[in-house]
Motif scaffolding. Structure first.
Motif, mmCIF file in Angstrom:
data_model
loop_
_atom_site.group_PDB
_atom_site.id
_atom_site.type_symbol
_atom_site.label_atom_id
_atom_site.label_comp_id
_atom_site.label_asym_id
_atom_site.label_seq_id
_atom_site.Cartn_x
_atom_site.Cartn_y
_atom_site.Cartn_z
ATOM 1 N N PHE A 70 -3.470 5.293 11.782
ATOM 2 C CA PHE A 70 -2.882 5.583 10.566
ATOM 3 C C PHE A 70 -3.801 7.187 10.353
ATOM 4 C CE2 PHE A 70 -2.215 1.020 9.186
ATOM 5 C CZ PHE A 70 -1.149 1.015 9.564
ATOM 6 N N ASN A 71 -3.156 7.829 9.398
ATOM 7 C CA ASN A 71 -3.680 9.113 9.045
ATOM 8 C C ASN A 71 -4.032 9.244 7.635
ATOM 9 O OD1 ASN A 71 -1.175 9.910 8.147
ATOM 10 N ND2 ASN A 71 -0.703 11.520 9.881
ATOM 11 N N LYS A 72 -4.256 10.058 6.809
ATOM 12 C CA LYS A 72 -4.504 10.385 5.455
ATOM 13 C C LYS A 72 -3.256 9.966 4.652
ATOM 14 C CE LYS A 72 -6.449 13.344 2.148
ATOM 15 N NZ LYS A 72 -7.312 14.651 1.816
ATOM 16 N N LYS A 73 -2.169 10.534 5.117
ATOM 17 C CA LYS A 73 -0.900 10.201 4.321
ATOM 18 C C LYS A 73 -0.647 8.759 4.384
ATOM 19 C CE LYS A 73 1.143 14.967 4.367
ATOM 20 N NZ LYS A 73 2.217 15.412 4.449
ATOM 21 N N ASN A 74 -0.599 8.191 5.468
ATOM 22 C CA ASN A 74 -0.371 6.706 5.525
ATOM 23 C C ASN A 74 -1.335 5.739 4.336
ATOM 24 O OD1 ASN A 74 0.063 7.848 8.470
ATOM 25 N ND2 ASN A 74 1.218 5.880 8.269
ATOM 26 N N PHE A 75 -2.730 6.280 4.438
ATOM 27 C CA PHE A 75 -3.518 5.612 3.426
ATOM 28 C C PHE A 75 -3.072 5.940 2.061
ATOM 29 C CE2 PHE A 75 -6.496 5.261 7.141
ATOM 30 C CZ PHE A 75 -6.454 3.819 7.013
ATOM 31 N N ILE A 76 -2.556 7.013 1.638
ATOM 32 C CA ILE A 76 -2.243 7.492 0.284
ATOM 33 C C ILE A 76 -0.787 6.873 0.153
ATOM 34 C CG2 ILE A 76 -1.057 9.426 -1.030
ATOM 35 C CD1 ILE A 76 -2.962 11.222 0.485
ATOM 36 N N PHE A 77 -0.141 6.515 0.899
ATOM 37 C CA PHE A 77 1.372 5.749 0.678
ATOM 38 C C PHE A 77 0.868 4.297 0.463
ATOM 39 C CE2 PHE A 77 3.989 9.233 2.546
ATOM 40 C CZ PHE A 77 4.516 9.483 1.474
ATOM 41 N N GLY B 17 -2.143 3.267 -0.423
ATOM 42 C CA GLY B 17 -2.377 2.845 -1.912
ATOM 43 C C GLY B 17 -1.683 3.051 -3.069
ATOM 44 N N ILE B 18 -0.555 3.893 -2.983
ATOM 45 C CA ILE B 18 0.605 3.738 -4.194
ATOM 46 C C ILE B 18 1.378 2.597 -4.229
ATOM 47 C CG2 ILE B 18 2.717 5.258 -4.670
ATOM 48 C CD1 ILE B 18 1.589 7.811 -3.677
ATOM 49 N N GLY B 19 1.704 2.143 -2.908
ATOM 50 C CA GLY B 19 2.389 0.983 -2.997
ATOM 51 C C GLY B 19 1.494 -0.336 -3.535
ATOM 52 N N LEU B 20 0.081 -0.209 -3.309
ATOM 53 C CA LEU B 20 -0.561 -1.364 -3.674
ATOM 54 C C LEU B 20 -0.652 -1.254 -5.217
ATOM 55 C CD1 LEU B 20 -3.176 -1.728 -0.987
ATOM 56 C CD2 LEU B 20 -1.383 -3.135 -1.287
ATOM 57 N N LEU B 21 -0.730 -0.065 -5.599
ATOM 58 C CA LEU B 21 -1.129 0.189 -7.146
ATOM 59 C C LEU B 21 0.350 -0.173 -7.748
ATOM 60 C CD1 LEU B 21 -2.838 1.398 -9.340
ATOM 61 C CD2 LEU B 21 -1.504 3.680 -9.202
ATOM 62 N N LEU B 22 1.616 -0.119 -7.369
ATOM 63 C CA LEU B 22 2.872 -0.351 -7.858
ATOM 64 C C LEU B 22 2.900 -1.916 -7.931
ATOM 65 C CD1 LEU B 22 5.218 2.050 -6.396
ATOM 66 C CD2 LEU B 22 4.432 1.754 -8.760
ATOM 67 N N MET B 23 2.480 -2.683 -6.926
ATOM 68 C CA MET B 23 2.177 -4.108 -6.824
ATOM 69 C C MET B 23 1.527 -4.556 -7.949
ATOM 70 S SD MET B 23 2.559 -4.631 -2.565
ATOM 71 C CE MET B 23 2.215 -6.377 -2.879
ATOM 72 N N VAL B 24 0.409 -4.028 -8.083
ATOM 73 C CA VAL B 24 -0.799 -4.468 -9.114
ATOM 74 C C VAL B 24 0.065 -4.220 -10.262
ATOM 75 C CG1 VAL B 24 -2.946 -3.897 -10.167
ATOM 76 C CG2 VAL B 24 -2.806 -4.239 -7.724
ATOM 77 N N ILE B 25 0.368 -3.199 -10.623
ATOM 78 C CA ILE B 25 1.338 -3.048 -11.799
ATOM 79 C C ILE B 25 2.516 -3.950 -12.226
ATOM 80 C CG2 ILE B 25 2.700 -1.431 -13.270
ATOM 81 C CD1 ILE B 25 1.172 0.945 -11.973
ATOM 82 N N GLY B 26 3.114 -4.359 -11.030
ATOM 83 C CA GLY B 26 4.189 -5.329 -11.163
ATOM 84 C C GLY B 26 3.570 -6.783 -11.678
ATOM 85 N N PHE C 289 8.919 -3.328 -9.918
ATOM 86 C CA PHE C 289 7.639 -2.646 -9.455
ATOM 87 C C PHE C 289 7.269 -3.323 -8.224
ATOM 88 C CE2 PHE C 289 7.698 -0.796 -13.244
ATOM 89 C CZ PHE C 289 6.802 0.460 -13.380
ATOM 90 N N LEU C 290 7.310 -4.513 -8.116
ATOM 91 C CA LEU C 290 6.991 -5.340 -7.103
ATOM 92 C C LEU C 290 7.457 -4.901 -5.822
ATOM 93 C CD1 LEU C 290 6.274 -9.020 -8.401
ATOM 94 C CD2 LEU C 290 4.375 -7.298 -7.439
ATOM 95 N N LEU C 291 8.945 -4.949 -5.892
ATOM 96 C CA LEU C 291 9.815 -4.666 -4.828
ATOM 97 C C LEU C 291 9.637 -3.243 -4.155
ATOM 98 C CD1 LEU C 291 12.930 -6.527 -5.266
ATOM 99 C CD2 LEU C 291 11.090 -7.181 -3.847
ATOM 100 N N SER C 292 9.488 -2.436 -5.055
ATOM 101 C CA SER C 292 9.030 -0.943 -4.882
ATOM 102 C C SER C 292 7.873 -0.730 -4.147
ATOM 103 C CB SER C 292 9.357 -0.051 -5.873
ATOM 104 O OG SER C 292 8.405 -0.313 -6.808
ATOM 105 N N GLY C 293 6.836 -1.417 -4.658
ATOM 106 C CA GLY C 293 5.502 -1.358 -3.888
ATOM 107 C C GLY C 293 5.497 -1.973 -2.339
ATOM 108 N N LEU C 294 6.283 -3.209 -2.351
ATOM 109 C CA LEU C 294 6.343 -3.571 -1.049
ATOM 110 C C LEU C 294 7.134 -2.700 -0.174
ATOM 111 C CD1 LEU C 294 7.204 -7.376 -1.697
ATOM 112 C CD2 LEU C 294 5.225 -6.489 -0.770
ATOM 113 N N GLY C 295 8.152 -2.003 -0.776
ATOM 114 C CA GLY C 295 8.855 -0.910 0.286
ATOM 115 C C GLY C 295 8.098 0.058 0.584
ATOM 116 N N ILE C 296 7.272 0.562 -0.326
ATOM 117 C CA ILE C 296 6.406 1.665 0.161
ATOM 118 C C ILE C 296 5.231 1.581 1.025
ATOM 119 C CG2 ILE C 296 4.753 3.276 -0.908
ATOM 120 C CD1 ILE C 296 6.329 3.618 -3.450
ATOM 121 N N VAL C 297 4.626 0.042 0.861
ATOM 122 C CA VAL C 297 3.714 -0.448 1.895
ATOM 123 C C VAL C 297 4.251 -0.559 3.181
ATOM 124 C CG1 VAL C 297 2.160 -2.365 2.306
ATOM 125 C CG2 VAL C 297 2.226 -1.483 -0.011
ATOM 126 N N ALA C 298 5.569 -1.011 3.121
ATOM 127 C CA ALA C 298 6.078 -1.053 4.364
ATOM 128 C C ALA C 298 6.435 0.262 5.184
ATOM 129 C CB ALA C 298 7.482 -1.874 4.541
#
Length: 105
Positions: free
Chosen positions: A40-47, A49-58, A90-99
């Protein structure tokens, strides 16, 4: 007799753990090891983090729905649009971004 000191070089097929990825070893000798490249590089970790944040908001949006009185049933509290529609989005979009962050190369 010569005054020159000869250095004894010890070679082995397995390198100690602290030397992996370094150009010089502990004694200052150069080695033929290449730097370690991570999957993984920096962009992978950014995506990620965004996905995990969306899941927490969900999950935060899904919380709630407690009845103010145990004698009264109010379906609008449990079946609100926030809990039924918005939080799963929010949960499904977070899971999609994590994948996506995992499979992104």
């Amino acid at each position: 007799m010569s005054d020159k000191k000869t250095k004894k070089v010890i070679t082995s097929k397995t390198q100690p753990r602290h030397q992996i990825g370094s150009k010089t070893n502990v004694k200052g000798q150069t080695s033929n090891l290449e730097p370690v490249q991570f999957i993984f590089n920096k962009k992978n970790f950014i995506f990620l983090g965004i996905g995990l944040l969306l899941m927490v908001i969900g999950f935060i949006l899904m919380a709630g729905g407690k009845m103010p009185s145990p004698d009264v049933w109010d379906p609008s509290l449990i079946y609100s649009k926030r809990i039924v529609i918005l939080s799963p989005l929010f949960l499904l979009s977070g899971l999609g971004i994590v994948a996506y962050s995992i499979f992104r190369k």
